[in-house]
Design a protein around this motif. Structure first.
Motif, mmCIF file in Angstrom:
data_model
loop_
_atom_site.group_PDB
_atom_site.id
_atom_site.type_symbol
_atom_site.label_atom_id
_atom_site.label_comp_id
_atom_site.label_asym_id
_atom_site.label_seq_id
_atom_site.Cartn_x
_atom_site.Cartn_y
_atom_site.Cartn_z
ATOM 1 N N GLY A 216 0.824 -1.199 0.000
ATOM 2 C CA GLY A 216 0.000 0.000 0.000
ATOM 3 C C GLY A 216 0.860 1.252 0.000
ATOM 4 N N ALA A 217 0.297 2.322 -0.547
ATOM 5 C CA ALA A 217 1.036 3.575 -0.630
ATOM 6 C C ALA A 217 1.383 4.057 0.777
ATOM 7 N N GLY A 218 2.563 4.621 0.915
ATOM 8 C CA GLY A 218 2.959 5.175 2.202
ATOM 9 C C GLY A 218 3.790 4.218 3.027
ATOM 10 N N TYR A 219 3.781 2.942 2.670
ATOM 11 C CA TYR A 219 4.528 1.959 3.460
ATOM 12 C C TYR A 219 6.028 2.194 3.345
ATOM 13 N N LEU A 220 6.465 2.281 2.091
ATOM 14 C CA LEU A 220 7.893 2.453 1.849
ATOM 15 C C LEU A 220 8.365 3.807 2.375
ATOM 16 N N PHE A 221 7.491 4.795 2.223
ATOM 17 C CA PHE A 221 7.791 6.155 2.663
ATOM 18 C C PHE A 221 8.140 6.169 4.158
ATOM 19 N N GLN A 222 7.288 5.497 4.949
ATOM 20 C CA GLN A 222 7.542 5.442 6.393
ATOM 21 C C GLN A 222 8.852 4.746 6.696
ATOM 22 N N LEU A 223 9.035 3.608 6.039
ATOM 23 C CA LEU A 223 10.237 2.821 6.284
ATOM 24 C C LEU A 223 11.490 3.649 6.003
ATOM 25 N N VAL A 224 11.486 4.339 4.869
ATOM 26 C CA VAL A 224 12.664 5.120 4.483
ATOM 27 C C VAL A 224 12.907 6.250 5.480
ATOM 28 N N LEU A 225 11.833 6.933 5.895
ATOM 29 C CA LEU A 225 12.029 8.042 6.837
ATOM 30 C C LEU A 225 12.566 7.550 8.178
ATOM 31 N N PHE A 226 12.088 6.390 8.629
ATOM 32 C CA PHE A 226 12.609 5.842 9.892
ATOM 33 C C PHE A 226 14.090 5.503 9.778
ATOM 34 N N MET A 227 14.447 4.941 8.637
ATOM 35 C CA MET A 227 15.802 4.408 8.477
ATOM 36 C C MET A 227 16.808 5.442 7.982
ATOM 37 N N ALA A 228 16.312 6.448 7.227
ATOM 38 C CA ALA A 228 17.239 7.324 6.514
ATOM 39 C C ALA A 228 18.305 7.976 7.394
ATOM 40 N N PRO A 229 17.941 8.569 8.557
ATOM 41 C CA PRO A 229 19.007 9.234 9.319
ATOM 42 C C PRO A 229 20.137 8.281 9.684
ATOM 43 N N ALA A 230 19.763 7.113 10.191
ATOM 44 C CA ALA A 230 20.792 6.150 10.584
ATOM 45 C C ALA A 230 21.567 5.677 9.360
ATOM 46 N N ALA A 231 20.852 5.417 8.264
ATOM 47 C CA ALA A 231 21.517 4.893 7.070
ATOM 48 C C ALA A 231 22.521 5.898 6.509
ATOM 49 N N VAL A 232 22.103 7.168 6.428
ATOM 50 C CA VAL A 232 23.005 8.192 5.890
ATOM 51 C C VAL A 232 24.249 8.310 6.759
ATOM 52 N N MET A 233 24.045 8.308 8.073
ATOM 53 C CA MET A 233 25.188 8.469 8.975
ATOM 54 C C MET A 233 26.142 7.283 8.899
ATOM 55 N N LEU A 234 25.581 6.078 8.853
ATOM 56 C CA LEU A 234 26.449 4.907 8.802
ATOM 57 C C LEU A 234 27.208 4.851 7.479
ATOM 58 N N LEU A 235 26.518 5.226 6.392
ATOM 59 C CA LEU A 235 27.181 5.191 5.092
ATOM 60 C C LEU A 235 28.326 6.193 5.031
ATOM 61 N N THR A 236 28.056 7.437 5.459
ATOM 62 C CA THR A 236 29.109 8.454 5.333
ATOM 63 C C THR A 236 30.163 8.325 6.420
ATOM 64 N N GLY A 237 29.772 7.799 7.568
ATOM 65 C CA GLY A 237 30.687 7.840 8.701
ATOM 66 C C GLY A 237 31.394 6.543 9.008
ATOM 67 N N LEU A 238 30.875 5.415 8.536
ATOM 68 C CA LEU A 238 31.552 4.152 8.832
ATOM 69 C C LEU A 238 31.882 3.373 7.566
ATOM 70 N N ILE A 239 30.886 3.200 6.704
ATOM 71 C CA ILE A 239 31.103 2.303 5.566
ATOM 72 C C ILE A 239 32.038 2.950 4.548
ATOM 73 N N TYR A 240 31.713 4.204 4.153
ATOM 74 C CA TYR A 240 32.615 4.875 3.207
ATOM 75 C C TYR A 240 34.035 5.036 3.774
ATOM 76 N N PRO A 241 34.196 5.522 5.022
ATOM 77 C CA PRO A 241 35.561 5.655 5.539
ATOM 78 C C PRO A 241 36.314 4.332 5.596
#
Lengths: 322, 445
Positions: B159-184
Motif C-alpha cells: 500500500g502507498a505510504g509503506y515504503l515512505f515510512q520505512l525510508v524516513l525511519f531508516m534514513a538518518p541512521a543509514a546516511v550516517m552509517l554510510l558516510t561515517g563508517l562504511i565509506y571511511p
C-alpha cells in the motif's frame, strides 16, 4: 463480604509467605557464606582500590609533601589542603584551562548522547515493527558494523569534514570549514553519534522487539500511524533500555580520548585531552596530576554511583545473548 | 483534508493500491525503478567527467549546515547544548509528523508525500553548500531519487505510504552509517595501497612495512599479546571474584569496589597507575617501587623495561578496568544457574571445585563467550592507555595507537591505513562469529 475476607486472608498469608521466604533465604545464604571466600574477595577488592585511593589521598596533600614522601605516610603524619584543586583548575594546557575543558566535556557529551539514541531508536523501531525484505540480513550487517575499529574510520571522516567531497576533478561539496572556529563541537558530536549507532541500534532493538505486539496492534487499530505508535507507545515503554544506553554512551563519550584528539578544535578540547597534555607539562608534580585526574573522573563517578542499577541492567541486556 | 468515503476507497489514493499488485504492474514498477537508477548512475558519471572549473563559487539557499555550525560555534559552550538539541528536536519532530500523516489516504496527504519526497533530498543536499558547477547535477540526482522513492512507494505491494515510512525511519541512521563508517572503512582500505600522501599506488609496500619495520612489527606483536592476555586474565579474575562475593559478607560493597574502575576513563586510569609505577632516585613515591625497596631491591623504571615487561605493566591497567565489567556480567549469570543442578551435583558427591567446573561453568558458557569477545575487541582497539602512559616509547606501541601516531606525527597516511586494515583483519573473525550466532538466534525466533 466474603470476597473482602478472602482478600484480607490472602494478604496476610502473602505477607507471611514473603516473610518466611525472606527468612529462609537469609538462613540459606548464611549457610552458603564462608570465611575463606570473604577473605579472598576482600583481598582482591583491596588490590583493586589501592591505586585509586593512593592518588585520591595525594590530591589532598600539600604539594611539597607529595614530592618528598609517599602517600602512605599520611597515616602517620596527616596534613591536608585544597590548594591542588584550585591550581589544577586554573593551569592551562595547550589552549584551554582544565576548568574550560570541563565545560567543553559537558558541551560535547550531552548532545553526543542524545543524537545517537534518538536516531538509533527510530532505526530500531523500523527493524522491529516494519516488515521488509532482507530485514534480518540488514540488521546483522548493522550489528557487525559495531566492530569496525574506530581507527579505520577516523582519517577519511576527518578529510570529509575539512575538505568536503571531491569526485574525480570536480569538487561537489566543500567541507565544514570549522578548523579555525575555536569553540565548535559539531565535528565531535557527529563523529560520536555515528560511532555509537551500531551498538545503540542493536541494544535498543533487542528491547523494542520484546514489547508485546498486542499493544502496537491495538494502537494501529485505533488509527494511530507508525509515528504516533513510536512516539507515544514505544519510546515510553523503552525508557529503561534508553536510560541504560544513555548512561553507557555518556560514560563512553566523557571518557573518550581518541575521537576528541582527532576531531576537536583547539578551543573545544574535552577534559580527557586537556588532562593528557597537561600530564606531560606537569611532569612529576603528582599533586597537580592527581587533582586534575579527580576533577576529570568526578562526573563519571557521580553518574556511575547514582545510576549504577540502570547501567548494570544495560550491560546485562547487551550481554545475555543466549 | 479530503473525506475518505466508501466510494473513494477503491480510488488511486486509498491505502491499499490495486496497481502494482498484479504481475504486469510489478514488472512495470521494477522497470521504472531500474531505469531510474541507471539515470542516477549516468548523472553521477557525467558529474565525474564534467570539466573542473577554476575557482568555483558555492551555492546556498540562505541557510546551510556550515553557517549554522559557525553561528553555534560563537555561542558560549553551555548555550550550545540547548541550541543544538532544539534544532535536532525540530528536525526529528518534522520527520515524525511526516511519518504519521503522509501515509494516510486522501488527496491532501498524497500531495504531502509527493512534496516531502522531492523536497527532503534537495534540501539535504543544498544544506551542504554544493559548488556552482556541480549544483545542477546534485539537484537533478536529488529530485530523481525522491521521485523514484515516491513512485515505488505509491505502487508498493503493502500500500502507498509503506515504503515512505520505512525510508524516513531508516534514513538518518543509514546516511550516517554510510558516510561515517562504511565509506571511511572502504576509503581506508584503498588508501592502504597508496603512499604517504595518497597519490601514488605502491601495492603492498605499506603492509610489508607493517610486518618488517621494527615499529610496525612491535605494534602487531604487542596487539596480539594484549588480545590474548587481557581477556583471559580479566575473565579469570572476574569469575573468581564473582564466585567469592556470591558467598561473602557485604556483597554489594565488594562489587562496587571492583566495578568502579569501569567508570574511570583510560586517561584517568593511566595516570592513577603511572603514579603506582613512579620511579625516581632516593625515596620512592610509587607504591610498587616502595614495596620493592622495602624488601631491599633496587627501584625499577617499570615503564621502560624492555622487552615485554612494560607492555605487561600497561596490560595490568587495562585488566584493572575490564575485570569489573566481566565480574558484573558473570555474577548475574552465576546467579541464574538453577540451584537444583548444583544441589543434584552435591548429592552425587561432587566437591566444590567439580561442581564449579561441571555445573556452573557450562551454565554460564554464553555469558563467558560474550565477555571474552567484548574484552578482546576492546583490547585490540586500545589507544588511550598507551598514549597516556608511554606514548608508544620503548616498544610498547600497539596497532590502535601506532596508526594515530603515524598519521599525526609523520603525516604518513599509507602506513596509518595499513595498520588500521591489519587491526580490522584481527577483529574480523570475532565479527563473523558474533554475526553467525546472532543469525542463528534470529532464525530460532
Amino acid at each position: 463480604m466474603s470476597a473482602t475476607e478472602a482478600v484480607v486472608l490472602d494478604n496476610r498469608s502473602k505477607r507471611q509467605v514473603a516473610r518466611d521466604t525472606r527468612r529462609n533465604e537469609a538462613i540459606a545464604h548464611k549457610k552458603l557464606r564462608s570465611k575463606g571466600a570473604t577473605i579472598a574477595a576482600v583481598i582482591i577488592a583491596v588490590f583493586w582500590t589501592i591505586p585509586t585511593f593512593g592518588l585520591f589521598v595525594t590530591s589532598f596533600r600539600p604539594g611539597a609533601d607529595t614530592q618528598s614522601t609517599g602517600w602512605w605516610t599520611v597515616f602517620t603524619d596527616p596534613s591536608f589542603t585544597l590548594q591542588n584543586y584550585a591550581e589544577a583548575l586554573t593551569s592551562g594546557g595547550t589552549s584551554t584551562t582544565l576548568a574550560a575543558a570541563f565545560v567543553n566535556s559537558l558541551a560535547i557529551t550531552i548532545p553526543a548522547t542524545v543524537f545517537p539514541i534518538v536516531i538509533a531508536s527510530m532505526a530500531a523501531y523500523a527493524f522491529a515493527w516494519i516488515d521488509f525484505k532482507g530485514r534480518n540480513m540488514l540488521f546483522i550487517f548493522v550489528f557487525a558494523l559495531q566492530i569496525v575499529p574506530l581507527q579505520m574510520a577516523l582519517v577519511p571522516l576527518l578529510s570529509l569534514f575539512s575538505d568536503g567531497l571531491t569526485i574525480g576533478d570536480v569538487q561537489v561539496f566543500p567541507g565544514f570549514g570549522l578548523n579555525d572556529v575555536n569553540y565548535s563541537y559539531a565535528r565531535v558530536w557527529i563523529a560520536h553519534a555515528i560511532f555509537a549507532l551500531p551498538l545503540a541500534t542493536f541494544m535498543l532493538h533487542n528491547f523494542i522487539a520484546e514489547i508485546p505486539g498486542d499493544i502496537v496492534e491495538a494502537a494501529r487499530v485505533d488509527g494511530a500511524g507508525h509515528g504516533q505508535v513510536f512516539f507515544r507507545i514505544i519510546l515510553p515503554l523503552a525508557m529503561p533500555a534508553i536510560a541504560s544506553f544513555a548512561i553507557f554512551q555518556f560514560l563512553w563519550v566523557w571518557n573518550d580520548l581518541l575521537v576528541a584528539t582527532i576531531f576537536a578544535a583547539p578551543g573545544a578540547l574535552p577534559i580527557t585531552q586537556a588532562l593528557n597534555s597537561l600530564s606531560g607539562t606537569w611532569g612529576n608534580r603528582w599533586f597537580l596530576q592527581s587533582a586534575g585526574t579527580f576533577i576529570s573522573i568526578i562526573v563519571p563517578l557521580i553518574v556511575f554511583f547514582s545510576l549504577q542499577r540502570f547501567f548494570v541492567r544495560g550491560l546485562l541486556a547487551g550481554a545475555t545473548k543466549g | 483534508m479530503s473525506q475518505a468515503t466508501v466510494d473513494r476507497e477503491a480510488t488511486t489514493d486509498s491505502p491499499v493500491t490495486t496497481h502494482g499488485t498484479d504481475p504486469k504492474g510489478r514488472a512495470i514498477t521494477r522497470a521504472v525503478v531500474i531505469v531510474g537508477f541507471v539515470l542516477v548512475a549516468a548523472l553521477l558519471f557525467m558529474l565525474i567527467f564534467s570539466a573542473p572549473v577554476e575557482d568555483p563559487a558555492r551555492v546556498t539557499i540562505g541557510v546551510s549546515l556550515n553557517s549554522y555550525f559557525l553561528w553555534l560555534g560563537n555561542l558560549h559552550p553551555l548555550l550550545q547544548i540547548p541550541a543544538v538539541l532544539l534544532a535536532f528536536g525540530v528536525v526529528v519532530a518534522i520527520l515524525l509528523v511526516l511519518i504519521e500523516f503522509a501515509p494516510r489516504p486522501g488527496r491532501g496527504y498524497f500531495v504531502m508525500r509527493l512534496v516531502a519526497c522531492l523536497a527532503i533530498p534537495v534540501l539535504a543536499f543544498m544544506l551542504l553548500r554544493p559548488y556552482a558547477n556541480a549544483v545542477l547535477y546534485v539537484v537533478a540526482i536529488a529530485l530523481l531519487v525522491g521521485a523514484l522513492l515516491f513512485f515505488a512507494d505509491y505502487r508498493s505491494r503493502q500500500g502507498a505510504g509503506y515504503l515512505f515510512q520505512l525510508v524516513l525511519f531508516m534514513a538518518p541512521a543509514a546516511v550516517m552509517l554510510l558516510t561515517g563508517l562504511i565509506y571511511p572503512a572502504i576509503a581506508t582500505f584503498v588508501k592502504s595501497f597508496f603512499d604517504k600522501t595518497g597519490t601514488d599506488f605502491v601495492g603492498l609496500e605499506n603492509y610489508v612495512w607493517v610486518f618488517t619495520n621494527p615499529v610496525g612489527s612491535a605494534s602487531v606483536i604487542n596487539t596480539l599479546i594484549w588480545a590474548i592476555l587481557a581477556p583471559v586474565v580479566s575473565v579469570v579474575i572476574g569469575l573468581a571474584y564473582a564466585v567469592f562475593i556470591d558467598r561473602a559478607h557485604g556483597e554489594k560493597v565488594l562489587k562496587v569496589l571492583v566495578f568502579m574502575p569501569v567508570a574511570i576513563s583510560f586517561v584517568g586510569a593511566g595516570i592513577i597507575w603511572k603514579f603506582m609505577y613512579d620511579y625516581r632516585q632516593g625515596d620512592q613515591l610509587g607504591l610498587l617501587n616502595a614495596v620493592v625497596t622495602l624488601f631491599g631491591g633496587d627501584p625499577v623504571n617499570w615503564l621502560a623495561v624492555k622487552p615485554i615487561v612494560n607492555t605487561l605493566m600497561l596490560l595490568v591497567v587495562f585488566i584493572w578496568t575490564q575485570t569489573g565489567f566481566a565480574m558484573v556480567i558473570l555474577s548475574a549469570a552465576i546467579k541464574a544457574v538453577p540451584t537444583e543442578q548444583i544441589e543434584a551435583a552435591e548429592l552425587d558427591g561432587a566437591n566444590a571445585w567439580e561442581r564449579f567446573r561441571n555445573v556452573t561453568v557450562p551454565g554460564i558458557r554464553s555469558s563467558l563467550i560474550v565477555v571474552l569477545t567484548t574484552i578482546t575487541i576492546a583490547s585490540l582497539k586500545v589507544y588511550d592507555i598507551v598514549a597516556v602512559m608511554t606514548g608508544g616509547r620503548d616498544d610498547t606501541t600497539v596497532l590502535g595507537f601506532e596508526m594515530v601516531n603515524q598519521q599525526q606525527r609523520f603525516q604518513s597516511y599509507g602506513h596509518s591505513s595499513a595498520l588500521a586494515v591489519v587491526l580490522f583483519l584481527f577483529v574480523l573473525p570475532l565479527i563473523v562469529y558474533n554475526a553467525r550466532s546472532l543469525r542463528k538466534q534470529r532464525e530460532i525466533r
